[in-house]
Design a protein around this motif. Sequence first.
Motif: not given
Length: 458
Positions: A302-314
Amino acid sequence: MSQDSTTVPETSRKLSGRRRREIVAVLLFSGGPIFESSIPLSVFGIDRQDAGVPRYRLLVCAGEDVPLRTTGGLELTAPYGLEALSRAGTVVVPAWRSITQPPPAAALDALRRAHEEGARIVGLCTGAFVLAAAGLLDGRPATTHWMYAPTLAKRYPSVHVDPRELFVDDGDVLTSAGTAAGIDLCLHIVRTDHGADAAGALARRLVVPPRRSGGQERYLDRSLPEEIGADPLAEVVAWALEHLHEQFDVEALAARAYMSRRTFDRRFRTLTGSAPLQWLITQRVLQAQRLLETSDYSVDEVAGRCGFRSPVALRGHFRRQLGSSPAAYRAAYRARRPQAGAGDRPEPAEQRGQEAGAALRRPGGALPHPAHPQQHGGPATGSPVPSHGGHGAHPGLGGHPLGGHPGYGGLGGHPGHPGHGGQEAGKPDSDAYAPRLPEQGPGRPSGRPTLPGQRSAP
């Protein structure tokens, strides 16, 4: 300063001799919604001295010489006219019937005169448009219902509109967000005048939290104002919505608009009522929220598909905005709403984002907007929310460090917005009555803490 504070900012004027602080005038107009109109009548018009609430004297005033018809076709008779405002130390405008119509000139003159003589002027929900039309919000911070905040910011560019706030206290001029936030502001006024004990006693009588933490961002839909369809930035906004799965920052958006970052920030804020970085972060969080609801992607995916640089950022942005981790949000959502069958599964969130962006590029097109009618109508837009306090995401603003935003158990909402942002009626959060807003230090009190500026890309 936190909303708990009772310190009056320096902008307050000395009250003229003929006005009394305990006299509250409520200015009603034809076509106003009855719920908002009833809030100041209930707070300031009922004698609750037996419960320890000091008494106010209420003057209900007609703001125009026409029959006062309200929600459902009810006709009201106000015992006073505009002349009664000359005695009031507090004047409340609970709502205005249409954000597209100018208020009566006589009412605007009466409000200006009251303010000049030291009266405290209060606008609830769309009542902020009346205060703005009178020039009372020029150069001041203010808020209104999230749905109308972009329009208020665009129509009155000298007003510092912050759609994140539940209410804003600027001393002698106060504004609130929609519906239930009017209760928050009225309780704040009682707390300012008579202390926390009086406000707490009144809150118990009204069966509402004595104070709520957080702001409006959990209730907002991703829609933007209809006027955006004709703005040159519409194509940039459409592109951003279609490419949320890619990693780009505000500088990239400014370049697409052929503007400097500073010019782009200013134009974007004028158009949407929010800073572009905050808007972009929240669009990504909203995209993540929808993917968590409608797909089986892992949190990392989900993090990758929403443009976040990492899951931590999400996880960080998601928790700040919705008061929950992505995994906990998905679990709570599914626990409260059974999984749809394979044939009934909603379309992918990415596809919806692309279609929404495409709508902006059609002739005269704009994102489907829940409202901008004359009344507070529009289809329901919020997503169901978990009982831990995560609410629908804000389309135009970033999150804040507080936890879940308690609702009023489904009281709130204009027609088509039950419970604000999809909260099920009659199911308030379990922690709704636990005050959690800390003191914020010197400054003006408002319905949520001030966020430090975010400078990095999401």
